[in-house]
Scaffold this motif. Structure first.
Motif, PDB file in Angstrom:
ATOM      1  N   LYS A 200      -4.294   6.556  -2.843  1.00 39.68           N
ATOM      2  CA  LYS A 200      -3.789   7.102  -4.099  1.00 39.68           C
ATOM      3  C   LYS A 200      -2.431   7.766  -3.887  1.00 39.68           C
ATOM      4  N   VAL A 201      -2.317   8.516  -2.793  1.00 40.33           N
ATOM      5  CA  VAL A 201      -1.045   9.188  -2.478  1.00 40.33           C
ATOM      6  C   VAL A 201       0.054   8.160  -2.223  1.00 40.33           C
ATOM      7  N   LEU A 202      -0.251   7.125  -1.450  1.00 39.04           N
ATOM      8  CA  LEU A 202       0.733   6.084  -1.155  1.00 39.04           C
ATOM      9  C   LEU A 202       1.155   5.356  -2.430  1.00 39.04           C
ATOM     10  N   LEU A 203       0.207   5.117  -3.327  1.00 32.70           N
ATOM     11  CA  LEU A 203       0.518   4.458  -4.591  1.00 32.70           C
ATOM     12  C   LEU A 203       1.493   5.294  -5.412  1.00 32.70           C
ATOM     13  N   ILE A 204       1.233   6.590  -5.512  1.00 28.99           N
ATOM     14  CA  ILE A 204       2.113   7.486  -6.270  1.00 28.99           C
ATOM     15  C   ILE A 204       3.501   7.530  -5.644  1.00 28.99           C
TER      16      ILE A 204
ATOM     17  N   ILE B 247       3.294  -2.717  -4.997  1.00 28.79           N
ATOM     18  CA  ILE B 247       2.642  -1.708  -5.846  1.00 28.79           C
ATOM     19  C   ILE B 247       1.337  -2.264  -6.418  1.00 28.79           C
ATOM     20  N   LEU B 248       1.352  -3.526  -6.860  1.00 33.18           N
ATOM     21  CA  LEU B 248       0.131  -4.154  -7.370  1.00 33.18           C
ATOM     22  C   LEU B 248      -0.942  -4.228  -6.274  1.00 33.18           C
ATOM     23  N   ALA B 249      -0.529  -4.611  -5.059  1.00 28.57           N
ATOM     24  CA  ALA B 249      -1.478  -4.702  -3.950  1.00 28.57           C
ATOM     25  C   ALA B 249      -2.052  -3.334  -3.599  1.00 28.57           C
ATOM     26  N   MET B 250      -1.208  -2.308  -3.619  1.00 28.86           N
ATOM     27  CA  MET B 250      -1.683  -0.955  -3.312  1.00 28.86           C
ATOM     28  C   MET B 250      -2.621  -0.446  -4.405  1.00 28.86           C
ATOM     29  N   PHE B 251      -2.317  -0.784  -5.658  1.00 32.84           N
ATOM     30  CA  PHE B 251      -3.193  -0.373  -6.752  1.00 32.84           C
ATOM     31  C   PHE B 251      -4.573  -1.019  -6.580  1.00 32.84           C
ATOM     32  N   GLU B 252      -4.584  -2.291  -6.192  1.00 30.34           N
ATOM     33  CA  GLU B 252      -5.856  -2.978  -6.002  1.00 30.34           C
ATOM     34  C   GLU B 252      -6.620  -2.367  -4.829  1.00 30.34           C
ATOM     35  N   LYS B 253      -5.910  -1.997  -3.786  1.00 29.25           N
ATOM     36  CA  LYS B 253      -6.552  -1.356  -2.627  1.00 29.25           C
ATOM     37  C   LYS B 253      -7.137  -0.005  -3.024  1.00 29.25           C
ATOM     38  N   PHE B 254      -6.422   0.725  -3.871  1.00 28.00           N
ATOM     39  CA  PHE B 254      -6.918   2.007  -4.360  1.00 28.00           C
ATOM     40  C   PHE B 254      -8.181   1.828  -5.205  1.00 28.00           C
ATOM     41  N   VAL B 255      -8.191   0.787  -6.047  1.00 32.59           N
ATOM     42  CA  VAL B 255      -9.362   0.518  -6.890  1.00 32.59           C
ATOM     43  C   VAL B 255     -10.579   0.188  -6.039  1.00 32.59           C
ATOM     44  N   ILE B 256     -10.366  -0.591  -4.976  1.00 30.33           N
ATOM     45  CA  ILE B 256     -11.473  -0.992  -4.096  1.00 30.33           C
ATOM     46  C   ILE B 256     -11.988   0.194  -3.274  1.00 30.33           C
ATOM     47  N   HIS B 257     -11.054   1.060  -2.830  1.00 36.76           N
ATOM     48  CA  HIS B 257     -11.419   2.183  -1.952  1.00 36.76           C
ATOM     49  C   HIS B 257     -11.063   3.512  -2.636  1.00 36.76           C
ATOM     50  N   LYS B 258     -11.704   3.787  -3.746  1.00 32.27           N
ATOM     51  CA  LYS B 258     -11.392   5.013  -4.497  1.00 32.27           C
ATOM     52  C   LYS B 258     -11.634   6.280  -3.680  1.00 32.27           C
ATOM     53  N   GLU B 259     -12.535   6.177  -2.693  1.00 31.58           N
ATOM     54  CA  GLU B 259     -12.853   7.367  -1.892  1.00 31.58           C
ATOM     55  C   GLU B 259     -11.742   7.695  -0.887  1.00 31.58           C
ATOM     56  N   ARG B 260     -10.849   6.748  -0.618  1.00 31.86           N
ATOM     57  CA  ARG B 260      -9.752   6.964   0.330  1.00 31.86           C
ATOM     58  C   ARG B 260      -8.549   7.542  -0.406  1.00 31.86           C
ATOM     59  N   ARG B 261      -8.388   8.861  -0.329  1.00 29.78           N
ATOM     60  CA  ARG B 261      -7.335   9.523  -1.095  1.00 29.78           C
ATOM     61  C   ARG B 261      -5.933   9.107  -0.633  1.00 29.78           C
TER      62      ARG B 261
END
Length: 420
Positions: free
Chosen positions: A174-178, A157-171
């Motif tokens: 965000k869906v995978l994180l949720i 979850i931490l790794a996915m959150f960091e990936k989401f922060v780096i690639h905010k344009e990749r929705r």
């Protein structure tokens, strides 16, 4: 009890004044001094005002006065420790953890698979849902090896959150994180285990604050934020209610239940009274950490100092280095607070030095996080300020979580350069 409530109000006013001063300076609720004061407020003020006992210890005026005195010493020394940490040089790093998606999914699958396996071993999903209290007790014994794998989900979850922060344009991230957070939460809530869920939710809030948008007062008072907080408190309350519905526990309101679970007043009263008349432990409890590292030994002292405090509360004079299976009372645990544990070991000097040491370590973790801001370091800061303490019962599990995150953030990042 009016005088006790007055002491609680007086202590509350002190905390509110200090909070106002530090928040006006920092403008961040999660800055260590501000958050430390909030957590200490929750641990003592509502308890003194709303309740008359805690951990089977009745509140007394003399006891509450002593708690307030030592709490003030502890708070001022911890704030001094946080200020002291600012003088330490921490090198600034800009390391980016853009971890391959396949690594994240594999890590989460390992943790989630371990959780599914435990549910099946307990009797299946329908059994766990229908017998939440029993399943909660059953999974607490004999499944220790599986609980280690649960932490894989947290790292993922931490790794996915960091990936989401780096690639905010990749929705999709965000869906995978949720989805991952939801699956993690549901896998624990089905048998009414709320603590792991609360921790991941709080870590999520911390990461959002430090990496996406800082939560100032106006944003905290936003209606959506208030509704989310009420929802989380309601879920935590219903989980506890489901687990204890067949017990003799007196029913309390949702907010009373929340404050009662966090109050430390009664246990501190007992510690300060007991160790005023008994010999101090002089740090001998820390020796219990050594045998805990030796696998396969059943009869050994416990690092859960709460079982020793339970014995003291129940009138048993015990040795802090006694094997847990030799204690007169072997059920229940009432964890020490840091000022309580330091007083039990070193008296007044322990409370003073303990506050400085804990504050320094909290401040250092915050400074390291600020110099190298990523989801992993934010999580480590969270564990330090929310879970860490100088008692073995708080220190050992917190350090295990931090070491696990530090170690496996390197493992999950393997072959990242190949993908770049």
């Amino acid at each position: 009890f009016i005088m006790i409530k007055f002491i609680g109000i007086l202590l509350g006013l002190f905390f509110l004044l200090m909070l106002y001063i530090y928040y006006q300076k920092e403008k961040d609720f999660l800055e260590p001094k501000v958050l430390f004061l909030i957590l200490e407020f929750i641990s003592y003020v509502p308890g003194m005002i709303l309740f008359t006992s805690e951990s089977s210890i009745e509140f007394t005026v003399a006891g509450c006065m002593k708690v307030m005195l030592f709490e003030l010493i502890y708070v001022f020394s911890a704030l001094a420790g946080i200020n002291l940490s600012r003088k330490i040089f921490v090198a600034e790093k800009n390391k980016v953890y853009d971890i391959p998606l396949i690594n994240i999914i594999i890590f989460f699958a390992i943790g989630f698979g371990a959780k599914i396996l435990v549910i099946l071993k307990l009797g299946g999903l329908s059994f766990v849902i229908q017998n939440g209290q029993l399943a909660y007790l059953m999974q607490s014994h004999g499944y220790g090896i599986y609980t280690m794998f649960y932490k894989f989900m947290v790292v993922a979850i931490l790794a996915m959150f960091e990936k989401f922060v780096i690639h905010k344009e990749r929705r999709v991230y965000k869906v995978l994180l949720i989805v991952m957070i939801s699956l993690y939460a549901l896998s624990f809530l089905i048998y009414t285990s709320r603590t792991p869920v609360s921790i991941v939710e709080l870590i999520t809030f911390f990461i959002y604050n430090f990496e996406i948008r800082r939560m100032n007062l106006s944003r905290v008072l936003n209606l959506r934020v208030i509704l989310v907080v009420v929802l989380l408190v309601f879920l935590a309350y219903t989980a506890t209610l489901s687990r204890t519905e067949n017990s003799n526990k007196v029913s309390q309101s949702m907010w009373e239940d929340l404050f009662y679970n966090y109050t430390n007043v009664g246990r501190d009263i007992k510690v300060y009274d007991y160790f005023s008349d008994h010999e101090k432990w002089l740090g001998k409890g820390y020796l219990n950490i050594i045998p805990s590292l030796i696998p396969g030994t059943k009869s050994k002292p416990s690092t859960d100092d709460g079982i020793y405090l339970v014995n003291i509360i129940r009138g048993n004079d015990i040795d802090i280095n006694a094997n847990s299976d030799e204690l007169p009372s072997q059920t229940g645990s009432v964890p020490f607070t840091t000022p309580g544990y330091m007083y039990a070991n070193f008296g007044f000097v322990g409370v003073l030095l303990g506050g400085i040491i804990e504050g320094f370590l909290i401040g250092l973790s915050y400074k390291k996080m600020q110099k190298n801001k990523n989801a992993f370091n934010v999580a480590i800061y969270f564990y330090m300020i929310y879970s860490f303490g100088l008692s073995t019962g708080r220190m050992v599990p917190t350090m295990i979580s931090i070491i696990f995150i530090w170690l496996f953030k390197k493992v999950i990042n393997i072959r990242v350069k190949v993908y770049r």
